[in-house]
Design an enzyme around this catalytic site. Structure first.
Site, PDB file in Angstrom:
ATOM      1  N   GLU A 130       0.866  -1.177   0.000  1.00 20.15           N
ATOM      2  CA  GLU A 130       0.000   0.000   0.000  1.00 20.15           C
ATOM      3  C   GLU A 130       0.902   1.226   0.000  1.00 20.15           C
ATOM      4  O   GLU A 130       1.275   1.758   1.029  1.00 20.15           O
ATOM      5  CB  GLU A 130      -0.921  -0.010   1.221  1.00 20.15           C
ATOM      6  CG  GLU A 130      -1.962   1.099   1.177  1.00 20.15           C
ATOM      7  CD  GLU A 130      -2.857   1.130   2.405  1.00 20.15           C
ATOM      8  OE1 GLU A 130      -3.734   2.005   2.461  1.00 20.15           O
ATOM      9  OE2 GLU A 130      -2.661   0.297   3.316  1.00 20.15           O
ATOM     10  N   HIS A 142      -0.370   7.645   6.266  1.00 22.24           N
ATOM     11  CA  HIS A 142       0.917   7.371   5.636  1.00 22.24           C
ATOM     12  C   HIS A 142       1.866   8.554   5.829  1.00 22.24           C
ATOM     13  O   HIS A 142       1.429   9.709   5.897  1.00 22.24           O
ATOM     14  CB  HIS A 142       0.744   7.081   4.139  1.00 22.24           C
ATOM     15  CG  HIS A 142       0.051   5.788   3.857  1.00 22.24           C
ATOM     16  ND1 HIS A 142       0.641   4.745   3.194  1.00 22.24           N
ATOM     17  CD2 HIS A 142      -1.200   5.360   4.166  1.00 22.24           C
ATOM     18  CE1 HIS A 142      -0.209   3.736   3.095  1.00 22.24           C
ATOM     19  NE2 HIS A 142      -1.339   4.095   3.680  1.00 22.24           N
ATOM     20  N   ARG A 228     -21.334  17.138  -9.530  1.00 25.03           N
ATOM     21  CA  ARG A 228     -20.749  17.372 -10.848  1.00 25.03           C
ATOM     22  C   ARG A 228     -19.386  16.688 -11.023  1.00 25.03           C
ATOM     23  O   ARG A 228     -18.822  16.751 -12.109  1.00 25.03           O
ATOM     24  CB  ARG A 228     -20.596  18.881 -11.091  1.00 25.03           C
ATOM     25  CG  ARG A 228     -21.909  19.630 -11.194  1.00 25.03           C
ATOM     26  CD  ARG A 228     -21.698  21.086 -11.574  1.00 25.03           C
ATOM     27  NE  ARG A 228     -22.956  21.810 -11.654  1.00 25.03           N
ATOM     28  CZ  ARG A 228     -23.548  22.394 -10.617  1.00 25.03           C
ATOM     29  NH1 ARG A 228     -22.961  22.360  -9.423  1.00 25.03           N
ATOM     30  NH2 ARG A 228     -24.694  23.028 -10.767  1.00 25.03           N
ATOM     31  N   ASP A 276      -8.124  -4.118   7.233  1.00 24.76           N
ATOM     32  CA  ASP A 276      -7.147  -3.039   7.429  1.00 24.76           C
ATOM     33  C   ASP A 276      -6.576  -3.103   8.849  1.00 24.76           C
ATOM     34  O   ASP A 276      -6.296  -2.092   9.476  1.00 24.76           O
ATOM     35  CB  ASP A 276      -7.763  -1.677   7.150  1.00 24.76           C
ATOM     36  CG  ASP A 276      -6.711  -0.600   6.849  1.00 24.76           C
ATOM     37  OD1 ASP A 276      -5.580  -0.968   6.486  1.00 24.76           O
ATOM     38  OD2 ASP A 276      -7.023   0.593   6.990  1.00 24.76           O
ATOM     39  N   ALA A 310      -6.089   5.508  11.676  1.00 24.32           N
ATOM     40  CA  ALA A 310      -4.851   4.811  11.326  1.00 24.32           C
ATOM     41  C   ALA A 310      -5.123   3.316  11.278  1.00 24.32           C
ATOM     42  O   ALA A 310      -4.878   2.582  12.234  1.00 24.32           O
ATOM     43  CB  ALA A 310      -3.748   5.128  12.337  1.00 24.32           C
TER      44      ALA A 310
END
Length: 374
Positions: A130, A142, A228, A276, A310
């Site tokens: 990742e 990160h 949009r 995760d 995190a």
């Protein structure tokens, strides 16, 4: 019938596609031999009553950063991978992609080498990188100082890793990787995933056309859907070519947003579950350090000291529970999202079928309270 015959019945059996009531699964010597209506299966030998629990293929988690008190980034070694795999085996995972978050070239090289050496360790199915080729604007937890564009030596390393590993997944941002690099990686068999990016809708679709087949933690660290500007979220939902991982803890994504996404997703590509998970997975630890930064664990959340999420304090059984109880998804679908859907993305068949090892099967308690070995 041999003495090592074990038959499960008395609950629900999930074959990787559908849930079946009144079925039985019979194992001989640790291998599934018969599966079907209970009345068609010889029940001699040991019979285990599921007591309304679910017998299922084990979970497949394509994004987990740590476990048993360790992060892969701390020490990308075979020893670390073994401890991570054992922790997640205890949480119901039977195949995992240990995940290295953004780090140096040398640390990435070490993670690849360790993952190659760890083939044969139960549960290790490859590696997920990742980063570090992300967008600073969407860095999340990160380290911005380590995020960088993909260079020739990175590309060469990744192409070799794809040849050496059974599965290599790469989360990247179009801001840091070119279309030409993506095409080469896709041809090499890398599972390419958009993430930590501010790319617009058209850019995201152009990368899908070049070979991207996945998006990392849908809704988190990516351009959102506006009236949009559909963003990466809109591209994921509109394209039938791109699957997406989802952190279904009810914190990273609101239950009603998850419900809307699951209704809107264009197939055949699907949304699947990821944990995760971080170092605290499989432990009672109150927190941990990530590259010198303290990560706090409180009320089901993992955060930096400034409150930035995190990773997740989550296992896939809890994710199933959230999706069924809070989002209203049918159990069959959530089980697919945790097993056969992610398995297919990395070329695995995790359907419950004759020839499958009992070690790859789990028992999930009624109500999704826990997952244990069958």
């Amino acid at each position: 019938m041999s003495q090592d015959s074990v038959t499960y019945c008395g609950g629900l059996i999930f074959d990787g596609t559908s849930l079946h009531s009144g079925w039985a699964a019979q194992f001989e010597g640790g291998i599934l031999q018969a599966l079907g209506p209970k009345g068609e299966i010889d029940l001699s030998g040991q019979v285990i009553d599921l007591n309304d629990d679910i017998l299922s293929p084990g979970y497949v988690d394509l994004q987990l950063n740590g476990g048993d008190g360790l992060m892969l980034n701390d020490d990308p070694s075979v020893a670390t991978l073994k401890r991570m795999a054992k922790a997640h085996l205890g949480l119901g995972c039977r195949r995992i992609l240990p995940t290295l978050i953004t780090d140096t070239y040398d640390k990435t090289r070490r993670a690849i080498d360790a993952s190659v050496a760890a083939q044969g360790v139960p549960g290790i199915a490859g590696l997920h990188l990742e980063g570090p080729h992300l967008a600073v604007a969407r860095k999340g937890a990160h380290d911005a100082d380590l995020i960088r564009v993909m260079e020739d030596r990175d590309l060469e390393m990744l192409l070799q890793a794809a040849a050496d590993l059974p599965a290599l997944m790469l989360t990247f941002a179009p801001e840091s990787v070119t279309i030409e690099q993506v095409k080469l990686l896709a041809e090499a068999g890398v599972v390419l995933s958009l993430g930590h990016t501010d790319a617009d809708f058209d850019t995201a679709l152009s990368y899908v056309e070049a070979g991207v087949g996945c998006a990392t933690h849908l809704f988190n660290a990516m351009s959102q859907m506006g009236n949009r500007a559909p963003g990466v979220v809109g591209a994921v939902l509109a394209s039938g070519q791109i699957s997406a991982g989802l952190i279904a803890d009810g914190i990273h994504v609101h239950p009603q947003v998850m419900a809307a996404a699951l209704r809107a997703k264009t197939g055949p590509a699907e949304i699947f579950l990821v944990s995760d998970a971080m170092a605290v997975a499989g432990t009672e630890d109150a927190g941990f350090a990530l590259e010198g930064r303290q990560i706090l664990r409180q009320n089901g959340r993992l955060t930096l000291e400034d409150g930035t999420l995190a990773g997740a304090d989550l296992d896939l059984t809890r994710a199933l529970q959230v999706l069924v109880a809070d989002v209203g998804v049918l159990p069959e679908r959530v089980l697919r999202m945790a097993t056969t859907v992610p398995a297919r993305l990395i070329g695995l068949d995790m359907t419950l079928r004759p020839g499958m090892a009992r070690a790859d099967v789990i028992r999930i308690s009624n109500g999704f309270g826990a997952a244990t070995a069958a």
